[in-house]
Scaffold this active site. Structure first.
Site, PDB file in Angstrom:
ATOM      1  N   LYS A 328       0.807  -1.226   0.000  1.00  0.00           N
ATOM      2  CA  LYS A 328       0.000   0.000   0.000  1.00  0.00           C
ATOM      3  C   LYS A 328       0.842   1.279   0.000  1.00  0.00           C
ATOM      4  O   LYS A 328       2.038   1.255   0.286  1.00  0.00           O
ATOM      5  CB  LYS A 328      -1.015  -0.039   1.154  1.00  0.00           C
ATOM      6  CG  LYS A 328      -2.151  -1.020   0.787  1.00  0.00           C
ATOM      7  CD  LYS A 328      -3.350  -0.943   1.654  1.00  0.00           C
ATOM      8  CE  LYS A 328      -4.429  -1.868   1.062  1.00  0.00           C
ATOM      9  NZ  LYS A 328      -5.518  -2.112   1.989  1.00  0.00           N
ATOM     10  N   ARG A 362      -4.086  -9.974   4.612  1.00  0.00           N
ATOM     11  CA  ARG A 362      -4.453  -9.972   3.177  1.00  0.00           C
ATOM     12  C   ARG A 362      -3.225  -9.503   2.394  1.00  0.00           C
ATOM     13  O   ARG A 362      -2.784  -8.362   2.577  1.00  0.00           O
ATOM     14  CB  ARG A 362      -5.641  -9.040   2.956  1.00  0.00           C
ATOM     15  CG  ARG A 362      -6.115  -8.962   1.504  1.00  0.00           C
ATOM     16  CD  ARG A 362      -7.288  -8.000   1.355  1.00  0.00           C
ATOM     17  NE  ARG A 362      -7.740  -7.901  -0.017  1.00  0.00           N
ATOM     18  CZ  ARG A 362      -7.171  -7.113  -0.932  1.00  0.00           C
ATOM     19  NH1 ARG A 362      -6.142  -6.363  -0.615  1.00  0.00           N
ATOM     20  NH2 ARG A 362      -7.635  -7.092  -2.156  1.00  0.00           N
TER      21      ARG A 362
HETATM   22  C1  YH5 Z   1      -8.136  -4.310   2.526  1.00  0.00           C
HETATM   23  O1  YH5 Z   1      -7.209  -3.698   3.078  1.00  0.00           O
HETATM   24  N1  YH5 Z   1      -7.717  -3.690   0.080  1.00  0.00           N
HETATM   25  S1  YH5 Z   1      -8.058  -3.501  -2.639  1.00  0.00           S
HETATM   26  C2  YH5 Z   1      -3.365   0.164  -3.285  1.00  0.00           C
HETATM   27  C3  YH5 Z   1      -2.076  -0.358  -3.347  1.00  0.00           C
HETATM   28  C4  YH5 Z   1      -1.850  -1.684  -3.068  1.00  0.00           C
HETATM   29  C5  YH5 Z   1      -2.915  -2.499  -2.757  1.00  0.00           C
HETATM   30  C6  YH5 Z   1      -1.133   1.680  -4.099  1.00  0.00           C
HETATM   31  N2  YH5 Z   1      -9.473  -4.810  -0.726  1.00  0.00           N
HETATM   32  C7  YH5 Z   1      -8.374  -4.288   1.117  1.00  0.00           C
HETATM   33  O2  YH5 Z   1      -5.114  -4.074  -2.109  1.00  0.00           O
HETATM   34  N3  YH5 Z   1     -10.301  -5.713   1.388  1.00  0.00           N
HETATM   35  C8  YH5 Z   1      -8.428  -4.012  -1.019  1.00  0.00           C
HETATM   36  O3  YH5 Z   1      -0.963   0.381  -3.656  1.00  0.00           O
HETATM   37  C9  YH5 Z   1      -9.448  -4.993   0.620  1.00  0.00           C
HETATM   38  N4  YH5 Z   1      -9.014  -5.033   3.272  1.00  0.00           N
HETATM   39  C10 YH5 Z   1     -10.063  -5.719   2.714  1.00  0.00           C
HETATM   40  N5  YH5 Z   1     -10.872  -6.398   3.535  1.00  0.00           N
HETATM   41  C11 YH5 Z   1      -6.701  -2.334  -2.420  1.00  0.00           C
HETATM   42  C12 YH5 Z   1      -5.342  -2.909  -2.398  1.00  0.00           C
HETATM   43  C13 YH5 Z   1      -4.213  -1.994  -2.726  1.00  0.00           C
HETATM   44  C14 YH5 Z   1      -4.428  -0.662  -2.982  1.00  0.00           C
END
Ligand code: YH5
Length: 382
Positions: A328, A362
């Protein structure tokens, strides 16, 4: 707009709380968060001697508490040894003793299995995105097959759950109709659940939840905590599936514009408490719920860091805690690394979560996370 509160530190636990209790509920005003978390034989010995309280049945215990009081425009924190907090809550009178007792009961009790998974040890959820590959025009079958192959790879690496999503929630991403989302995720869920995987569906749309459970998903993972679609609460309740309730401020497209909180860890706690109450009132048993503070969803780096520093607070809701930090933006901001080079930072953040008793991680990088979890368990004897 919410104006932020300054956290003041008090050397003593707050007195005179019986009037706060008399004015109404202590919920939303008084919070008890674990502090001084210990592991292994020390954790068990401290519980036996009355110097600590078990944390969610997972091999950790806490020897102190942070007691937070939100009173009008003030936010006061006092940190005290666990046994002093018990004595203080008794001295404050029966309402306070009962409320603190109910929080400690929820903090301490072992969690039942969630979707059949043992909540007494960390579980790893691998991310499977079913979104079109912008570098290829191989068409829908190509995207489906690529996602199934990726899911199989994560299963072989040891993933306990596969989280399958067909909508990108990144700012600026194209919106997709629920029909399109169904056509993306259902074939992938059918294939991977058919091979015995525990599958979650990452969606905010009720029709997608229904189709996904029908196709074999055991878990609904909703970034809107079943608030984003007027049908989702009913569909999720009836489905019998386990449910992950995540906090988000605002909407994916605009949530990072100017997020505001009075104090993010507590505002997120209050929101999750309310969503859990809504689910319970709809007839969903607690054993089907878990909670997630939603790192990066309508939060600045500072908000994310405040929440991560107090992650163990969320155990007071009595449910398994899910943490999503993998790759993230806050990791990029702290380290300067682009998304493809954030594995080390993601593991570092995941371990901070494990040290506060998070039950589910996750992640994108399943093999590496499982190795980190194994070494963490060895070191913490958990
Ligand atoms: C979560 O935390 N996150 S989708 C931006 C990124 C990297 C990864 C800029 N669905 C979650 O993974 N569901 C997502 O770099 C989720 N908890 C739950 N329960 C976003 C994501 C991501 C976004």
């Amino acid at each position: 707009m919410t104006s932020s509160l300054v956290l003041e530190t008090s050397p003593a636990l707050p007195r005179g709380l019986s009037h706060v209790a008399a004015k109404g509920s202590l919920a939303g005003r008084l919070y008890v968060a674990p502090a001084g978390i210990v592991a292994g034989k020390t954790a068990a010995a401290a519980v036996t001697s009355g110097q600590a309280w078990g944390l969610a049945g997972g091999g950790l215990s806490f020897s102190a508490c942070s007691v937070l009081l939100r009173d009008g425009g003030q936010l006061i924190e006092a940190v005290a040894p666990f046994s002093d907090v018990l004595d203080w809550s008794e001295a404050e009178g029966p309402e306070v003793a009962r409320y603190v007792g109910s929080l400690l009961t929820k903090l301490g009790k072992a969690r039942p299995a969630f979707a059949g998974l043992d909540m007494g040890r960390p579980q790893v959820m691998g991310i499977v995105n079913v979104t079109p590959d912008s570098f290829s025009d191989g068409g829908k079958f190509f995207d489906t097959d690529r996602a199934i192959a990726h899911g199989q790879h994560l299963l072989a690496a040891g993933a306990d759950i596969l989280d399958i999503g067909g909508e990108s929630t990144r700012p600026g991403a194209d919106t997709v109709s629920p029909e399109e989302e169904i056509s993306r995720v259902v074939p992938v869920i059918r294939a991977l659940a058919g091979q015995g995987a525990t599958v979650s569906v990452d969606t905010r749309h009720a029709s997608v939840m229904g189709a996904a459970v029908e196709a074999g998903a055991a878990i609904i993972n909703d970034i809107t905590a079943l608030s984003g679609d007027p049908q989702s609460l009913t569909v999720a309740a009836k489905s019998g599936a386990a449910i992950m309730l995540m906090h988000m401020q605002g909407e994916p497209g605009t949530m990072q514009k100017d997020p505001h909180y009075a104090f993010a860890p507590l505002d997120v706690y209050d929101y999750l408490e309310e969503r859990v109450a809504v689910c319970r009132a709809a007839g969903i048993p607690a054993s089907r719920l878990c909670i997630d503070p939603g790192i990066g969803f309508g939060k600045t780096v500072e908000h994310n860091l405040q929440i991560l520093a107090r992650l163990s607070l969320y155990h007071a809701l009595g449910l398994p805690v899910l943490l999503g930090v993998s790759r993230k933006t806050f990791i990029g901001k702290l380290s300067g690394a682009p998304p493809s080079e954030r594995l080390a930072g993601s593991l570092s953040a995941a371990l901070v979560g494990l040290d506060q008793g998070a039950q589910i991680l996750r992640v994108h990088d399943v093999a590496e996370t499982i190795q980190a979890v194994a070494v963490w368990r060895g070191m913490r004897r958990a």
